[in-house]
Enzyme design. Structure first.
Site, short mmCIF file in Angstrom:
data_model
loop_
_atom_site.label_atom_id
_atom_site.label_comp_id
_atom_site.label_asym_id
_atom_site.label_seq_id
_atom_site.Cartn_x
_atom_site.Cartn_y
_atom_site.Cartn_z
N LYS A 1 0.82 -1.22 0.00
CA LYS A 1 0.00 0.00 0.00
C LYS A 1 0.86 1.27 0.00
CE LYS A 1 -2.30 -0.99 3.81
NZ LYS A 1 -1.80 -2.32 4.23
N ARG B 1 -9.45 0.70 8.93
CA ARG B 1 -8.99 -0.63 9.27
C ARG B 1 -10.03 -1.40 10.07
NH1 ARG B 1 -3.34 0.45 8.98
NH2 ARG B 1 -1.93 -1.19 9.53
N ARG C 1 11.98 -5.77 4.49
CA ARG C 1 11.67 -4.37 4.23
C ARG C 1 12.60 -3.42 5.00
NH1 ARG C 1 5.64 -2.04 4.93
NH2 ARG C 1 5.87 -2.53 7.13
N ARG D 1 11.60 -1.63 10.55
CA ARG D 1 10.55 -1.21 11.47
C ARG D 1 10.43 -2.18 12.65
NH1 ARG D 1 5.21 0.28 8.21
NH2 ARG D 1 4.31 -1.00 9.86
N ARG E 1 0.13 -9.07 13.21
CA ARG E 1 -0.53 -8.07 12.36
C ARG E 1 -1.43 -8.71 11.33
NH1 ARG E 1 4.67 -5.49 10.44
NH2 ARG E 1 3.46 -4.19 9.03
P1 ADP Z 1 1.14 -1.96 8.11
O1 ADP Z 1 2.44 -2.00 7.39
O2 ADP Z 1 0.94 -3.06 9.10
O3 ADP Z 1 -0.03 -1.74 7.19
P2 ADP Z 1 0.99 0.78 9.10
O4 ADP Z 1 2.26 1.46 8.81
O5 ADP Z 1 -0.19 1.12 8.27
O6 ADP Z 1 1.25 -0.77 9.14
O7 ADP Z 1 0.59 1.01 10.65
C1 ADP Z 1 1.48 0.73 11.69
C2 ADP Z 1 0.73 0.67 13.00
O8 ADP Z 1 0.05 1.92 13.23
C3 ADP Z 1 -0.38 -0.37 13.06
O9 ADP Z 1 0.08 -1.65 13.41
C4 ADP Z 1 -1.31 0.23 14.13
O10 ADP Z 1 -0.81 0.02 15.43
C5 ADP Z 1 -1.22 1.72 13.81
N1 ADP Z 1 -2.28 2.12 12.86
C6 ADP Z 1 -2.11 2.63 11.60
N2 ADP Z 1 -3.29 2.87 11.00
C7 ADP Z 1 -4.25 2.50 11.88
C8 ADP Z 1 -5.67 2.50 11.87
N3 ADP Z 1 -6.36 2.92 10.78
N4 ADP Z 1 -6.32 2.05 12.97
C9 ADP Z 1 -5.65 1.64 14.05
N5 ADP Z 1 -4.32 1.59 14.14
C10 ADP Z 1 -3.61 2.03 13.07
#
Ligand code: ADP
Ligand code: ZN
Length: 219
Positions: A13, A88, A122, A155, A166
């Site tokens: 994404k 989400r 990554r 990360r 996750r």
């Molecule tokens: P991923 O690579 O898992 O898609 P993101 O970079 O989008 O991760 O998000 C990292 C973390 O930030 C998530 O694991 C969560 O803790 C928090 N987070 C991000 N977006 C949301 C959301 N829409 N709702 C709840 N928590 C979020």
């Protein structure tokens, strides 16, 4: 156009959104980046949400909805945006409806094996946020960003135990959004079932979908 990118963690994404934003001229809004920025700045809120993020669980809806609503109020969002990592949960999707009308949801369909391999390889730039991958998008110099010379890092939540967590959270909390948006007629699937597909090929598919959607709605 107001676009949502949906898909499991590691579906790409962020990679696709950061390229689409250049081609479409609308901002890329990543709630993950917003969360990491709050944590980095060590704001009160940042301290509160660090633990959720490190453990790979979702930040509570009311916090994330507030952060997103603030971001969408900025004038650069007037002509549209690409949302990455939001919504989400169903209640986030419902809250989003109150804030903005979504035109299109691109659902990235990616098998678990690819996700796990991708996330464990990554690297992110600590300065500009560019995303690299040791298998598919290697930086030219070891641990240095091609674009800005910043240091690359892994990360906190890209550790194997956290990746599994996750994925579980995604299946349970986020996957129901696929049905939610397909019932509204907004969902388009983009399948990426080969680790070595170049990001450009996926971008082309997404741009094609966006063009058709624009024609249909007379943008
Ligand atoms: P991923 O690579 O898992 O898609 P993101 O970079 O989008 O991760 O998000 C990292 C973390 O930030 C998530 O694991 C969560 O803790 C928090 N987070 C991000 N977006 C949301 C959301 N829409 N709702 C709840 N928590 C979020
Ligand atoms: Zn960089």
């Amino acid at each position: 156009m107001r676009i949502v990118l949906l898909g499991p963690p590691g579906a790409g994404k962020g990679t696709y959104a950061s390229r689409l934003t250049v081609k479409l001229g609308v901002p890329h809004i990543s709630t993950g980046d917003i969360v990491r920025e709050e944590i980095r700045k060590e704001t009160d809120l940042g301290k509160k949400i660090k633990d959720y993020s490190d453990r790979g669980v979702l930040v509570p809806d009311e916090i994330i909805i507030k952060l997103l609503a603030e971001r969408l109020k900025k004038p650069d969002c007037n002509e549209g945006f690409i949302l990455d990592g939001f919504p989400r949960t169903i209640s986030q999707a419902e809250a989003l409806e109150e804030i903005a009308k979504i035109d299109l949801v691109i659902n990235l369909v990616v098998p678990d094996e690819i996700i796990i391999t991708r996330l464990s390889n990554r690297l992110i730039c600590s300065k500009c946020g560019a995303i690299y991958n040791l298998l598919t998008l290697k930086p030219k110099r070891d641990m240095i960003c091609d674009r800005c010379g910043g240091n690359l890092y892994r990360r906190e939540d890209d550790k194997p135990e956290v990746i599994k967590k996750r994925l579980n959270v995604y299946r349970r909390r986020t996957e129901p959004l696929i049905e939610y948006y397909s019932k509204k007629g907004l969902l388009r699937n983009v399948v990426c079932n080969d680790l070595m597909i170049p990001p450009e090929d996926i971008i082309k598919k997404i741009i094609g979908i966006i063009k058709r959607c624009k024609e249909l709605r007379n943008y």
